[in-house]
Design a protein around this motif. Structure first.
Motif, PDB file in Angstrom:
ATOM      1  N   ALA A  87      -4.398   2.105   0.199  1.00  0.00           N
ATOM      2  CA  ALA A  87      -4.957   0.896   1.063  1.00  0.00           C
ATOM      3  C   ALA A  87      -6.595   1.116   0.741  1.00  0.00           C
ATOM      4  CB  ALA A  87      -4.788   1.054   2.544  1.00  0.00           C
TER       5      ALA A  87
ATOM      6  N   THR B 217       0.945  -1.090   0.023  1.00  0.00           N
ATOM      7  CA  THR B 217       0.096   0.112  -0.013  1.00  0.00           C
ATOM      8  C   THR B 217       0.912   1.232  -0.092  1.00  0.00           C
ATOM      9  OG1 THR B 217      -0.039   0.254   2.619  1.00  0.00           O
ATOM     10  CG2 THR B 217      -1.704  -1.406   1.456  1.00  0.00           C
TER      11      THR B 217
ATOM     12  N   LEU C 236      -3.811  -6.016   6.110  1.00  0.00           N
ATOM     13  CA  LEU C 236      -2.864  -5.150   5.889  1.00  0.00           C
ATOM     14  C   LEU C 236      -1.632  -5.246   6.862  1.00  0.00           C
ATOM     15  CD1 LEU C 236      -4.656  -2.131   4.273  1.00  0.00           C
ATOM     16  CD2 LEU C 236      -3.781  -4.292   2.901  1.00  0.00           C
ATOM     17  N   LEU C 237      -0.566  -5.727   6.679  1.00  0.00           N
ATOM     18  CA  LEU C 237       0.439  -5.616   7.586  1.00  0.00           C
ATOM     19  C   LEU C 237       1.678  -4.738   7.530  1.00  0.00           C
ATOM     20  CD1 LEU C 237       1.277  -9.711   7.319  1.00  0.00           C
ATOM     21  CD2 LEU C 237      -0.669  -8.536   8.544  1.00  0.00           C
ATOM     22  N   ARG C 238       1.995  -4.243   9.008  1.00  0.00           N
ATOM     23  CA  ARG C 238       2.903  -3.193   8.785  1.00  0.00           C
ATOM     24  C   ARG C 238       4.267  -3.584   9.068  1.00  0.00           C
ATOM     25  NH1 ARG C 238       1.143   1.772   8.721  1.00  0.00           N
ATOM     26  NH2 ARG C 238      -0.991   2.347   9.219  1.00  0.00           N
ATOM     27  N   SER C 239       4.500  -5.059   9.556  1.00  0.00           N
ATOM     28  CA  SER C 239       5.569  -5.660   9.879  1.00  0.00           C
ATOM     29  C   SER C 239       5.681  -7.291   9.919  1.00  0.00           C
ATOM     30  CB  SER C 239       6.084  -5.262  11.497  1.00  0.00           C
ATOM     31  OG  SER C 239       5.234  -5.603  12.433  1.00  0.00           O
TER      32      SER C 239
ATOM     33  N   ASP D  49       3.375  -8.501  12.717  1.00  0.00           N
ATOM     34  CA  ASP D  49       1.816  -8.771  12.186  1.00  0.00           C
ATOM     35  C   ASP D  49       1.484 -10.090  11.940  1.00  0.00           C
ATOM     36  OD1 ASP D  49       1.476  -6.039  13.247  1.00  0.00           O
ATOM     37  OD2 ASP D  49       1.376  -5.242  11.274  1.00  0.00           O
TER      38      ASP D  49
ATOM     39  N   ASP E 132       0.698   3.488   2.014  1.00  0.00           N
ATOM     40  CA  ASP E 132       1.289   3.886   3.500  1.00  0.00           C
ATOM     41  C   ASP E 132       1.983   2.772   4.197  1.00  0.00           C
ATOM     42  OD1 ASP E 132      -0.456   1.833   3.829  1.00  0.00           O
ATOM     43  OD2 ASP E 132      -1.803   3.176   5.209  1.00  0.00           O
ATOM     44  N   GLY E 133       2.677   2.005   3.302  1.00  0.00           N
ATOM     45  CA  GLY E 133       3.772   0.931   3.644  1.00  0.00           C
ATOM     46  C   GLY E 133       3.380  -0.105   4.371  1.00  0.00           C
ATOM     47  N   ARG E 134       2.250  -0.731   4.020  1.00  0.00           N
ATOM     48  CA  ARG E 134       1.666  -2.074   4.479  1.00  0.00           C
ATOM     49  C   ARG E 134       1.808  -2.901   3.428  1.00  0.00           C
ATOM     50  NH1 ARG E 134      -3.970  -0.595   7.679  1.00  0.00           N
ATOM     51  NH2 ARG E 134      -3.835   1.006   5.895  1.00  0.00           N
TER      52      ARG E 134
ATOM     53  N   PHE F 240      10.201  -5.436   4.356  1.00  0.00           N
ATOM     54  CA  PHE F 240      10.369  -4.223   5.134  1.00  0.00           C
ATOM     55  C   PHE F 240      11.823  -3.936   5.524  1.00  0.00           C
ATOM     56  CE2 PHE F 240       5.815  -5.276   6.247  1.00  0.00           C
ATOM     57  CZ  PHE F 240       5.353  -3.962   5.916  1.00  0.00           C
TER      58      PHE F 240
ATOM     59  N   SER G 190       2.790  -0.034  -5.600  1.00  0.00           N
ATOM     60  CA  SER G 190       2.072   0.580  -4.356  1.00  0.00           C
ATOM     61  C   SER G 190       0.763   1.100  -4.974  1.00  0.00           C
ATOM     62  CB  SER G 190       2.719   1.493  -3.540  1.00  0.00           C
ATOM     63  OG  SER G 190       4.094   0.956  -3.055  1.00  0.00           O
TER      64      SER G 190
END
Length: 247
Positions: A191, A105, A219-222, A225, A107-109, A245, A188
């Motif tokens: 989202a 995404t 939607l995973l951020r790290s 998650d 926004d980094g997910r 990441f 990307s």
């Protein structure tokens, strides 16, 4: 150059810039193993009637040709052959060959989906993707074909329609049992757009009386998650999320 050691998941990540695919004849199944395979397949179908013995591409070998250059040897078979994995001591098992798409995404997910209860891997979290299908007459299996297949899987499973040319060959994964994944990276997207497309896909399939292949998305951020998802997930998920990441 040496390959990175397998992570705790048993999966190796291989950086790839050039990939060749070569067809070979499928090795025969010994008669005694074929009987056991058929029994195992019948039991699997009885437990999950949605299984079908359709054509599929299996992996017969993965070899390095040079720095970041690999060749995959593939064979034509059917899903029934994978039932040999349920047969203790079977010698004619073949690893699978599949494609996946890492969809970020803006926004980094990263998007992941959960397999529906009717599928061969119910409630399992994974990236959009699937097994590779054998080519039609006068077609070949190459990186472009794999990219088209990956783009089609992304659209069918998430509702996100992207031209195959927008997918980038990203890396290879090789699991503890030899299964090889060809991983593509998508551009990307917002989202909100991903959620909108997935919701619309679920509504459309439900209206047609069809069960979606993925019943949930997240939607995973790290990498952390992945654990928070709960349930099971494919063995390559954590290593790929970590690589994305960390890059």
């Amino acid at each position: 150059m040496t390959d990175p050691p397998p992570r705790a998941s048993g999966v190796s990540l291989l950086e790839v810039q050039r990939l060749r695919l070569v067809e070979a004849a499928a090795p025969p199944v010994p008669s005694e193993e074929r009987l056991a395979m058929d029994r195992a397949w019948d039991e699997a179908v009885q437990a999950n009637p949605s299984l079908f013995d359709g054509p599929v591409v299996a992996c017969a070998g993965l070899a390095r040709e040079g720095p970041h250059s690999f060749v995959i040897t593939w064979v034509r078979t059917t899903y029934r052959r994978y039932a040999l994995r349920r047969v203790p001591g079977a010698t004619a098992c073949l690893p699978s060959l599949f494609v996946s798409v890492l969809q970020p995404t803006d926004d980094g997910r990263v998007l992941v989906g959960r397999m529906s209860s009717w599928t061969a891997s119910p409630d399992r979290w994974q990236l959009p993707g699937g097994s590779v299908e054998p080519p039609q007459v006068n077609e070949v299996v190459d990186v472009a074909a794999l990219g088209r297949h990956a783009a089609r899987e992304l659209g069918e499973e998430t509702g996100v329609q992207l031209p195959a040319e927008e997918l980038t060959l990203w890396c290879l994964t090789q699991g503890a049992h030899g299964n090889v994944g060809v991983q593509f990276l998508a551009p990307s997207l917002p989202a909100a757009l991903l959620c909108e497309r997935f919701t619309a896909l679920l509504s459309s399939e439900t209206a047609r009386g069809q069960a979606p292949e993925l019943d949930r998305m997240a939607l995973l951020r790290s990498e952390a998650d992945v654990t928070a998802l709960g349930g099971t997930h494919v063995d390559y998920l954590e290593p790929l999320i970590h690589r994305y990441f960390a890059s």
